[in-house]
Design a protein around this motif. Structure first.
Motif, PDB file in Angstrom:
ATOM      1  N   SER A 146     -29.532  15.183  16.863  1.00  0.00           N
ATOM      2  CA  SER A 146     -29.329  13.744  17.046  1.00  0.00           C
ATOM      3  C   SER A 146     -30.488  12.939  16.473  1.00  0.00           C
ATOM      4  O   SER A 146     -30.289  11.836  15.956  1.00  0.00           O
ATOM      5  CB  SER A 146     -29.147  13.423  18.530  1.00  0.00           C
ATOM      6  OG  SER A 146     -30.325  13.728  19.261  1.00  0.00           O
ATOM      7  N   TYR A 147     -31.688  13.501  16.550  1.00  0.00           N
ATOM      8  CA  TYR A 147     -32.851  12.789  16.019  1.00  0.00           C
ATOM      9  C   TYR A 147     -32.933  12.890  14.501  1.00  0.00           C
ATOM     10  O   TYR A 147     -33.336  11.942  13.822  1.00  0.00           O
ATOM     11  CB  TYR A 147     -34.127  13.338  16.647  1.00  0.00           C
ATOM     12  CG  TYR A 147     -35.391  12.665  16.167  1.00  0.00           C
ATOM     13  CD1 TYR A 147     -35.735  11.399  16.625  1.00  0.00           C
ATOM     14  CD2 TYR A 147     -36.230  13.284  15.254  1.00  0.00           C
ATOM     15  CE1 TYR A 147     -36.884  10.769  16.186  1.00  0.00           C
ATOM     16  CE2 TYR A 147     -37.385  12.659  14.810  1.00  0.00           C
ATOM     17  CZ  TYR A 147     -37.709  11.411  15.282  1.00  0.00           C
ATOM     18  OH  TYR A 147     -38.847  10.780  14.842  1.00  0.00           O
ATOM     19  N   ILE A 151     -28.585   8.242  10.286  1.00  0.00           N
ATOM     20  CA  ILE A 151     -27.865   7.352  11.196  1.00  0.00           C
ATOM     21  C   ILE A 151     -26.623   6.758  10.531  1.00  0.00           C
ATOM     22  O   ILE A 151     -25.602   6.543  11.192  1.00  0.00           O
ATOM     23  CB  ILE A 151     -28.816   6.253  11.713  1.00  0.00           C
ATOM     24  CG1 ILE A 151     -28.196   5.538  12.910  1.00  0.00           C
ATOM     25  CG2 ILE A 151     -29.180   5.261  10.611  1.00  0.00           C
ATOM     26  CD1 ILE A 151     -29.179   4.680  13.657  1.00  0.00           C
ATOM     27  N   THR A 215     -24.238   4.851  18.359  1.00  0.00           N
ATOM     28  CA  THR A 215     -24.783   5.506  17.165  1.00  0.00           C
ATOM     29  C   THR A 215     -26.300   5.417  17.141  1.00  0.00           C
ATOM     30  O   THR A 215     -26.990   6.419  16.919  1.00  0.00           O
ATOM     31  CB  THR A 215     -24.195   4.864  15.895  1.00  0.00           C
ATOM     32  OG1 THR A 215     -22.772   5.000  15.906  1.00  0.00           O
ATOM     33  CG2 THR A 215     -24.755   5.522  14.649  1.00  0.00           C
ATOM     34  N   LEU A 216     -26.838   4.226  17.351  1.00  0.00           N
ATOM     35  CA  LEU A 216     -28.290   4.065  17.366  1.00  0.00           C
ATOM     36  C   LEU A 216     -28.896   4.744  18.597  1.00  0.00           C
ATOM     37  O   LEU A 216     -30.009   5.281  18.532  1.00  0.00           O
ATOM     38  CB  LEU A 216     -28.642   2.578  17.352  1.00  0.00           C
ATOM     39  CG  LEU A 216     -30.129   2.217  17.275  1.00  0.00           C
ATOM     40  CD1 LEU A 216     -30.801   2.890  16.094  1.00  0.00           C
ATOM     41  CD2 LEU A 216     -30.306   0.700  17.188  1.00  0.00           C
ATOM     42  N   LEU A 219     -29.798   8.439  18.101  1.00  0.00           N
ATOM     43  CA  LEU A 219     -31.080   8.657  17.426  1.00  0.00           C
ATOM     44  C   LEU A 219     -32.223   8.667  18.435  1.00  0.00           C
ATOM     45  O   LEU A 219     -33.117   9.518  18.374  1.00  0.00           O
ATOM     46  CB  LEU A 219     -31.306   7.567  16.378  1.00  0.00           C
ATOM     47  CG  LEU A 219     -32.675   7.545  15.688  1.00  0.00           C
ATOM     48  CD1 LEU A 219     -32.835   8.773  14.809  1.00  0.00           C
ATOM     49  CD2 LEU A 219     -32.844   6.280  14.865  1.00  0.00           C
ATOM     50  N   GLN A 274     -41.013   3.476  20.705  1.00  0.00           N
ATOM     51  CA  GLN A 274     -39.683   3.611  20.125  1.00  0.00           C
ATOM     52  C   GLN A 274     -39.121   2.297  19.594  1.00  0.00           C
ATOM     53  O   GLN A 274     -38.070   2.295  18.957  1.00  0.00           O
ATOM     54  CB  GLN A 274     -38.720   4.189  21.166  1.00  0.00           C
ATOM     55  CG  GLN A 274     -39.082   5.583  21.632  1.00  0.00           C
ATOM     56  CD  GLN A 274     -39.313   6.542  20.488  1.00  0.00           C
ATOM     57  OE1 GLN A 274     -38.470   6.669  19.604  1.00  0.00           O
ATOM     58  NE2 GLN A 274     -40.446   7.205  20.474  1.00  0.00           N
ATOM     59  N   LEU A 277     -39.077   2.514  15.880  1.00  0.00           N
ATOM     60  CA  LEU A 277     -38.000   3.406  15.454  1.00  0.00           C
ATOM     61  C   LEU A 277     -36.642   2.732  15.614  1.00  0.00           C
ATOM     62  O   LEU A 277     -35.765   2.869  14.754  1.00  0.00           O
ATOM     63  CB  LEU A 277     -38.048   4.701  16.276  1.00  0.00           C
ATOM     64  CG  LEU A 277     -36.936   5.719  16.025  1.00  0.00           C
ATOM     65  CD1 LEU A 277     -36.995   6.221  14.588  1.00  0.00           C
ATOM     66  CD2 LEU A 277     -37.051   6.886  16.998  1.00  0.00           C
ATOM     67  N   THR A 278     -36.478   1.986  16.695  1.00  0.00           N
ATOM     68  CA  THR A 278     -35.207   1.298  16.933  1.00  0.00           C
ATOM     69  C   THR A 278     -34.948   0.235  15.875  1.00  0.00           C
ATOM     70  O   THR A 278     -33.831   0.101  15.361  1.00  0.00           O
ATOM     71  CB  THR A 278     -35.200   0.648  18.324  1.00  0.00           C
ATOM     72  OG1 THR A 278     -35.516   1.631  19.301  1.00  0.00           O
ATOM     73  CG2 THR A 278     -33.840   0.060  18.640  1.00  0.00           C
ATOM     74  N   GLY A 281     -34.053   1.904  12.682  1.00  0.00           N
ATOM     75  CA  GLY A 281     -32.687   2.403  12.766  1.00  0.00           C
ATOM     76  C   GLY A 281     -31.666   1.291  12.773  1.00  0.00           C
ATOM     77  O   GLY A 281     -30.540   1.464  12.291  1.00  0.00           O
ATOM     78  N   THR A 285     -28.029   0.853  10.900  1.00  0.00           N
ATOM     79  CA  THR A 285     -26.881   0.680  11.800  1.00  0.00           C
ATOM     80  C   THR A 285     -26.157  -0.626  11.498  1.00  0.00           C
ATOM     81  O   THR A 285     -24.921  -0.660  11.426  1.00  0.00           O
ATOM     82  CB  THR A 285     -27.344   0.690  13.269  1.00  0.00           C
ATOM     83  OG1 THR A 285     -28.086   1.878  13.529  1.00  0.00           O
ATOM     84  CG2 THR A 285     -26.139   0.636  14.207  1.00  0.00           C
TER      85      THR A 285
END
Length: 341
Positions: A146-147, A151, A215-216, A219, A274, A277-278, A281, A285
């Motif tokens: 998943s990581y 994405i 989906t996000l 991750l 995070q 990272l979000t 991502g 997305t």
């Protein structure tokens, strides 16, 4: 050590002071990197659409005809007042883009975090509780995949395999009729629909949120699975856990009341980390699901080679990451006094 050296107000003051040079370094790097790019940003963005006189007027309006040091000082002054400049291609204030499109990115981020925590924490606790079992192996593989999975690829699979059977929308933040009916009060469409008391619009917006947020969230869940599992294993080796076992407390109560709670404390620290990272991502997305957020806007302006818009949006993202990290550090220090020393 003085008694006040570990006080929460002192710690907050120190973190605020450290935040200033951090933001200065980030905005300076953004300024320099975009200035060393080859070519004239105005010509790159609107060249061929305007004559030379109009191009010169646009450069003057943006301050690009002034010495570099003057541009830099003006840029720092604008950032200090939360003025992120204007776009070159459509002469639009970056602040208005943030207000109009930031709500979509915010709702996507919060929804993704919710899915990540709902998936990552229970799976991490199960993996740590039943270490080296078949379930632990499956959960760890799921966390890694998943990581590591792209994405946009996961998003496409969701659109193909999940959207149809569940009857979920595959793009945009809401149906056109919903966006037309709901008045933008907070510029967060879901919240605006709730404020308006429009149940049908609220349900419509929630349906559009499911696939992008999930989906996000996938991750992020991989990070939480590994973090919670590792910390639970470390907690189970603690002296207080062994003491509880020695007193004859049943294993399920030892894990529930002692190990689980302490294993979740580091998750708060990682939440701030995070955010970056979000946001990264969110770019992919939003592009995959045609989500009208800041990530989509940034990609559009990158495609248009509008460096002024890119500079403003990237600077805003950087400031958000630093501020959120500060808030998480303060919350962590309030929960765990050891952080203050």
């Amino acid at each position: 050590m003085s008694s006040g050296s570990g006080s929460l107000p002192r710690y907050i003051a120190q973190r605020l002071l450290l935040m200033i040079p951090m933001i200065w370094l980030i905005v300076t790097m953004v300024f320099i990197l975009l200035r060393v790019a080859p070519g004239d940003p105005v010509t790159a963005a609107v060249g061929g659409k305007l004559n030379e006189e109009a191009l010169d007027a646009r450069r003057a309006a943006l301050g690009l005809d002034r010495p570099l040091i003057v541009q830099y000082l003006d840029y720092l002054g604008d950032i200090a007042t939360l003025d992120f400049g204007k776009t070159i291609s459509d002469n639009r204030p970056i602040t208005s883009i943030i207000v109009d499109n930031g709500g979509a990115t915010l709702s996507l981020t919060i929804g993704a975090f919710a899915f990540a925590l709902l998936m990552g924490i229970p799976l991490g606790l199960l993996a740590g509780r039943y270490r080296d079992s078949a379930g632990d192996v499956v959960i760890r593989i799921f966390g890694v995949v998943s990581y590591a999975a792209p994405i946009f690829f996961i998003g496409l699979l969701m659109q193909i395999w999940v959207a149809g059977p569940l009857g979920l929308p595959t793009s945009d933040i809401a149906s056109p009729i919903t966006k037309f009916q709901v008045e933008p009060v907070t510029h967060i469409l879901l919240l605006d629909a709730i404020i308006a008391g429009d149940t049908e619009s609220t349900v419509d917006v929630l349906k559009h949120h499911v696939l992008p947020c999930f989906t996000l969230g996938l991750l992020l869940s991989g990070v939480f699975i590994r973090l919670v599992r590792v910390n639970l294993l470390m907690t189970l080796k603690g002296d207080y856990v062994e003491a509880a076992r020695a007193r004859g407390i049943p294993e399920r109560y030892v894990i529930r009341r002692h190990a689980f709670r302490n294993a979740l404390v580091p998750v708060i620290t990682v939440l701030g980390l995070q955010v970056a990272l979000t946001l990264s991502g969110a770019l992919l997305t939003e592009s995959t699901f045609n989500w009208p957020g800041l990530g989509t806007q940034l990609i559009d302006y990158l495609t248009a080679r509008d460096y002024a818009a890119v500079q403003g949006l990237v600077t805003f993202f950087a400031v958000v990451v630093v501020v959120v990290s500060l808030l998480v550090d303060v919350i962590n220090a309030a929960i765990d006094p050891r952080v203050r020393y």
